[in-house]
Design a protein around this motif. Structure first.
Motif, PDB file in Angstrom:
ATOM      1  N   LYS A 275       0.801  -1.264  -0.038  1.00 45.80           N
ATOM      2  CA  LYS A 275       0.129  -0.084   0.057  1.00 45.80           C
ATOM      3  C   LYS A 275       0.905   1.348  -0.205  1.00 45.80           C
ATOM      4  O   LYS A 275       0.309   2.336   0.072  1.00 45.80           O
ATOM      5  CB  LYS A 275      -0.890   0.061   1.197  1.00 45.80           C
ATOM      6  CG  LYS A 275      -1.968  -0.915   1.026  1.00 45.80           C
ATOM      7  CD  LYS A 275      -2.733  -0.765  -0.082  1.00 45.80           C
ATOM      8  CE  LYS A 275      -4.015  -2.203  -0.133  1.00 45.80           C
ATOM      9  NZ  LYS A 275      -4.621  -2.125  -1.214  1.00 45.80           N
TER      10      LYS A 275
ATOM     11  N   GLU B  46      -5.215   9.786   4.169  1.00 41.75           N
ATOM     12  CA  GLU B  46      -5.207   8.515   3.274  1.00 41.75           C
ATOM     13  C   GLU B  46      -4.350   7.528   3.500  1.00 41.75           C
ATOM     14  O   GLU B  46      -4.638   6.538   3.182  1.00 41.75           O
ATOM     15  CB  GLU B  46      -4.721   9.466   1.867  1.00 41.75           C
ATOM     16  CG  GLU B  46      -3.723   8.639   0.628  1.00 41.75           C
ATOM     17  CD  GLU B  46      -5.120   7.994  -0.004  1.00 41.75           C
ATOM     18  OE1 GLU B  46      -4.736   6.687  -0.623  1.00 41.75           O
ATOM     19  OE2 GLU B  46      -6.317   8.126   0.168  1.00 41.75           O
TER      20      GLU B  46
ATOM     21  N   ARG C 100      -6.597   5.206   5.269  1.00 47.37           N
ATOM     22  CA  ARG C 100      -7.257   4.466   4.269  1.00 47.37           C
ATOM     23  C   ARG C 100      -6.681   3.287   3.874  1.00 47.37           C
ATOM     24  O   ARG C 100      -7.244   2.176   3.745  1.00 47.37           O
ATOM     25  CB  ARG C 100      -7.991   5.476   3.409  1.00 47.37           C
ATOM     26  CG  ARG C 100      -9.015   6.456   3.743  1.00 47.37           C
ATOM     27  CD  ARG C 100      -9.479   7.206   2.670  1.00 47.37           C
ATOM     28  NE  ARG C 100     -10.442   8.390   2.986  1.00 47.37           N
ATOM     29  CZ  ARG C 100     -10.007   9.758   2.575  1.00 47.37           C
ATOM     30  NH1 ARG C 100      -9.001   9.855   2.019  1.00 47.37           N
ATOM     31  NH2 ARG C 100     -10.757  10.445   2.942  1.00 47.37           N
ATOM     32  N   ARG C 101      -5.519   3.613   3.359  1.00 45.50           N
ATOM     33  CA  ARG C 101      -4.723   2.557   2.844  1.00 45.50           C
ATOM     34  C   ARG C 101      -4.123   1.049   3.842  1.00 45.50           C
ATOM     35  O   ARG C 101      -4.413   0.124   3.477  1.00 45.50           O
ATOM     36  CB  ARG C 101      -3.406   3.175   2.157  1.00 45.50           C
ATOM     37  CG  ARG C 101      -3.463   3.933   1.016  1.00 45.50           C
ATOM     38  CD  ARG C 101      -2.141   4.182   0.545  1.00 45.50           C
ATOM     39  NE  ARG C 101      -2.138   5.433  -0.301  1.00 45.50           N
ATOM     40  CZ  ARG C 101      -1.162   5.803  -0.788  1.00 45.50           C
ATOM     41  NH1 ARG C 101       0.364   5.432  -0.689  1.00 45.50           N
ATOM     42  NH2 ARG C 101      -1.015   6.929  -1.633  1.00 45.50           N
TER      43      ARG C 101
ATOM     44  N   ALA D 107      -7.406  -0.799   4.049  1.00 45.32           N
ATOM     45  CA  ALA D 107      -7.878  -1.783   2.907  1.00 45.32           C
ATOM     46  C   ALA D 107      -6.802  -2.735   3.134  1.00 45.32           C
ATOM     47  O   ALA D 107      -6.906  -3.937   2.830  1.00 45.32           O
ATOM     48  CB  ALA D 107      -7.299  -0.927   1.717  1.00 45.32           C
TER      49      ALA D 107
END
Length: 405
Positions: free
Chosen positions: A362, A393, A396-397, A400
């Motif tokens: 990521k 951000e 968020r990565r 994921a």
């Protein structure tokens, strides 16, 4: 007879280098190159290097000073008296602590300069020193260079990452030359109050120990907390010294400016060593540091970098929580000390494996906790050195990655 490459490398490489510290930082640097080569947009939350520059007033003083013809002579190895007087004035303003700028204060090329040389100045080979685990890597590395034995003082979550002073064995206290602590710390950014330091000074007096306090993050407290100086304890100068840095407090990391203050004998020992190995800090940098302290004592006193990192902390911790990773809020500094999420353990990842896989998958760089000692296993350190949107951000990565997406 020619030497093989491996023998030649061993011949010209001192064994002490293998004891300087973890290779994890080099490993993370290699992973970043690998990730970037694969086309990843790397969000580097690994090294704690400020992403902002110093205030315009500081830069102006520095730029004007470097243009002067008279700025290029050798500086004083102990720092110009003008800087030392200003640093002493700031210690009084900020902490209510009076120190003698001529005997109890020494300028340094950043606090790491002093941390890396102090054991050479105050210890003999074979001595013992107490350092925190987890702790900033130079604490242990400096002992290796000086031939000083390390006794790691555990900082455990169940104790709020404060050391248990009563658990240090008497035979360790009897042998130790000094005990080094760092509050608020790197990588563990918890706070210690004056009562904690009062107990520490009492312990040092009982066992004739030098206390070394690294206060590099003095201006980065959150939620109304303002870090305290160990020298605020009455009589502390009899047995304690304290490092201060301009790197984080004033965004002057590349300038290399800091100082040591406190016990005159210990300060003098480091002054003697430094007088033989370098010529001190570039004079324009000292002038810029003086302007930084003037700003800190001026009308905008208290409006330092802490508020910026508090906002970043709040946004980032909230964003991680939205992704299912609930991480304790740090009380200070630019670092988040995060226990590995359950999803990492479920995938069989330790700290190093988590950091490597996260970066390669990521593009988010963090530092495995065991870079800072055995007690760091099961944690990662995350530096808040990007703006808020990039931190969100990154969260968020990470989310994921934890979901396997």
């Amino acid at each position: 007879m020619s030497l093989s490459i491996s023998n030649s490398q061993n011949k010209w490489r001192a064994q002490r280098l293998s004891r300087l510290g973890s290779s994890i930082f080099q490993d993370v640097a290699a992973w970043k190159v690998e990730a970037a080569a694969s086309g990843a947009d790397v969000i580097d939350l690994g090294i704690g290097s400020p992403d902002r520059g110093p205030a315009p007033e500081i830069r102006r003083v520095l730029s004007e000073a470097v243009l002067r013809e008279d700025s290029y002579a050798y500086p004083s190895s102990e720092g110009g008296l003008a800087f030392r007087r200003k640093a002493a004035e700031w210690m009084d303003f900020r902490f209510g602590v009076e120190v003698d700028p001529e005997t109890e204060l020494l300028s340094l090329m950043g606090s790491q300069d002093g941390l890396s040389h102090l054991a050479l100045a105050v210890c003999n080979p074979g001595d013992l020193a107490i350092v925190p685990d987890p702790g900033y890597p130079i604490y242990s590395g400096a002992l290796a260079v000086a031939g000083v034995e390390k006794w790691p003082l555990p900082l455990k979550a169940e104790n709020g990452f404060l050391p248990d002073q009563d658990a240090i064995p008497a035979e360790v206290l009897e042998r130790a030359s000094f005990i080094l602590l760092n509050f608020p710390g790197n990588p563990v950014s918890v706070k210690a109050d004056l009562a904690f330091f009062e107990r520490l000074i009492a312990l040092a007096r009982r066992w004739d120990l030098l206390v070394v306090h690294d206060l590099a993050y003095s201006e980065m407290g959150f939620d109304g907390y303002r870090p305290v100086s160990i020298l605020q304890v009455p009589g502390a100068r009899e047995t304690a010294v304290e490092f201060h840095s301009f790197s984080k407090s004033f965004n002057m990391a590349g300038c290399r400016m800091g100082f040591l203050t406190g016990n005159a004998e210990a300060v003098g020992a480091l002054r003697s060593l430094k007088g033989n190995i370098d010529y001190g800090v570039f004079e324009p940098v000292q002038e810029a540091a003086i302007s930084a302290l003037d700003l800190a004592m001026g009308p905008k006193a208290g409006e330092g970098v802490g508020a910026l990192y508090e906002r970043r902390r709040d946004r980032f911790i909230a964003a991680l929580g939205d992704e299912g990773w609930n991480v304790p809020k740090p009380a200070a500094t630019m670092f988040v000390w995060a226990p590995l999420p359950a999803a990492a353990a479920a995938r069989g990842l330790d700290s190093r494996g988590f950091a490597r896989e996260l970066l390669l998958a990521k593009g988010v760089a963090v530092i495995p906790g065991d870079a800072f000692g055995e007690e760091g296993r099961g944690f990662v350190r995350i530096a808040l050195v990007e703006d808020e949107e990039r931190l969100v951000e990154a969260a968020r990565r990470i989310g994921a990655f934890l979901r396997g997406a």
